[in-house]
Enzyme design. Structure first.
Site, mmCIF file in Angstrom:
data_model
loop_
_atom_site.group_PDB
_atom_site.id
_atom_site.type_symbol
_atom_site.label_atom_id
_atom_site.label_comp_id
_atom_site.label_asym_id
_atom_site.label_seq_id
_atom_site.Cartn_x
_atom_site.Cartn_y
_atom_site.Cartn_z
ATOM 1 N N PRO A 1 0.795 -1.228 0.000
ATOM 2 C CA PRO A 1 0.000 0.000 0.000
ATOM 3 C C PRO A 1 0.830 1.283 0.000
ATOM 4 O O PRO A 1 1.903 1.338 0.598
ATOM 5 C CB PRO A 1 -0.813 -0.108 1.303
ATOM 6 N N ASN A 2 0.292 2.263 -0.684
ATOM 7 C CA ASN A 2 0.834 3.626 -0.783
ATOM 8 C C ASN A 2 2.048 3.739 -1.701
ATOM 9 O O ASN A 2 2.519 4.841 -1.973
ATOM 10 C CB ASN A 2 1.163 4.216 0.604
ATOM 11 N N ARG B 1 5.490 10.936 -2.635
ATOM 12 C CA ARG B 1 5.271 10.534 -1.238
ATOM 13 C C ARG B 1 6.570 10.669 -0.436
ATOM 14 O O ARG B 1 7.557 9.967 -0.713
ATOM 15 C CB ARG B 1 4.823 9.070 -1.210
ATOM 16 N N TYR C 1 11.556 8.092 0.609
ATOM 17 C CA TYR C 1 11.316 7.158 -0.492
ATOM 18 C C TYR C 1 11.883 7.609 -1.836
ATOM 19 O O TYR C 1 11.745 6.886 -2.827
ATOM 20 C CB TYR C 1 9.804 6.884 -0.608
ATOM 21 N N ASN D 1 7.839 -5.753 -1.542
ATOM 22 C CA ASN D 1 7.887 -4.648 -0.590
ATOM 23 C C ASN D 1 6.486 -4.584 0.017
ATOM 24 O O ASN D 1 5.570 -4.012 -0.584
ATOM 25 C CB ASN D 1 8.246 -3.329 -1.276
ATOM 26 N N GLU E 1 12.627 -9.729 0.582
ATOM 27 C CA GLU E 1 11.885 -8.582 1.134
ATOM 28 C C GLU E 1 12.705 -7.331 0.858
ATOM 29 O O GLU E 1 13.900 -7.300 1.159
ATOM 30 C CB GLU E 1 11.711 -8.787 2.643
ATOM 31 N N ARG F 1 14.356 4.138 11.503
ATOM 32 C CA ARG F 1 13.131 4.941 11.609
ATOM 33 C C ARG F 1 12.395 4.622 12.916
ATOM 34 O O ARG F 1 13.004 4.226 13.888
ATOM 35 C CB ARG F 1 12.278 4.709 10.349
HETATM 36 C C1 DQA Z 1 8.585 0.819 3.222
HETATM 37 C C2 DQA Z 1 8.797 1.031 4.727
HETATM 38 C C3 DQA Z 1 7.510 0.829 5.499
HETATM 39 O O1 DQA Z 1 7.738 1.028 6.892
HETATM 40 C C4 DQA Z 1 6.473 1.825 5.044
HETATM 41 O O2 DQA Z 1 5.238 1.607 5.695
HETATM 42 C C5 DQA Z 1 6.285 1.840 3.560
HETATM 43 C C6 DQA Z 1 7.452 1.685 2.696
HETATM 44 C C7 DQA Z 1 9.851 1.150 2.404
HETATM 45 O O3 DQA Z 1 9.880 0.764 1.242
HETATM 46 O O4 DQA Z 1 10.760 1.807 2.903
HETATM 47 O O5 DQA Z 1 5.197 2.072 3.068
HETATM 48 O O6 DQA Z 1 8.278 -0.543 3.009
#
Ligand code: DQA
Length: 163
Positions: A26-27, A34, A39, A91, A115, A124
């Site tokens: 997601p996202n 974003r 990112y 991811n 992963e 973080r």
């Molecule tokens: C992420 C890290 C995750 O904690 C976060 O919720 C994401 C992106 C990353 O690619 O750094 O959505 O997976």
């Protein structure tokens, strides 16, 4: 004099064959705009194109799938087994830290996976430091931006060449 390589997919390398599926959680459809400090500025389309080019040069079939819905991600993973996908790059995004259901889906199909994370999740918030996937993964690549995906693919190409 050292012999020059003919291309990145050296003609002397054994060919790789097999199918690889990249799953984005997601996202990640919002990459590019974003939170660029975490990112980067590459869009999801940029990342998928770079992966597709590298896969094509190596002679392997690569598909990418993104969803903001846990059930859709689970169903895509289930379908991967029937399609004969040999490796997954995933991811899981925020589901990394929350989803037993997605973990169970990967465990159920038994497809080996890497992963990946764009950001360094260990640098973080504390809640990002637990993953429901890492102990099942071949390996984890975190913090190298879009290179996290490309390095995962390079490793898989190497494995497919050995198979
Ligand atoms: C992420 C890290 C995750 O904690 C976060 O919720 C994401 C992106 C990353 O690619 O750094 O959505 O997976």
């Amino acid at each position: 004099m050292k012999k020059q390589k003919e291309s990145s997919d050296d003609a002397e390398s054994p060919t790789a064959s097999g199918r690889v599926l990249v799953i984005h959680g997601p996202n990640l459809n919002l990459l590019g705009t974003r939170e660029p400090k975490h990112y980067g500025l590459h869009t999801l389309a940029d990342i998928n194109l770079a992966l597709a080019c590298r896969a094509e040069a190596a002679g392997i079939q690569l598909d990418s799938f993104q969803s903001n819905h846990e059930g859709a991600l689970i169903e895509r993973i289930h379908a991967a087994r029937a399609e004969g996908v040999r490796y997954l790059i995933i991811n899981p995004a925020a589901y990394t830290h929350t989803s037993v259901a997605l973990r169970d889906a990967i465990a159920a199909v038994g497809i080996p996976f890497i992963e990946v994370h764009l950001s360094n999740v260990h640098a973080r918030e504390p809640f990002r430091q637990h993953s429901y996937f890492s102990d099942l993964a071949i390996g984890v690549i975190s913090g190298l931006g879009n290179e996290s995906y490309l390095l995962a693919l390079d490793y898989i190409i190497g494995r497919l060449r050995q198979d």
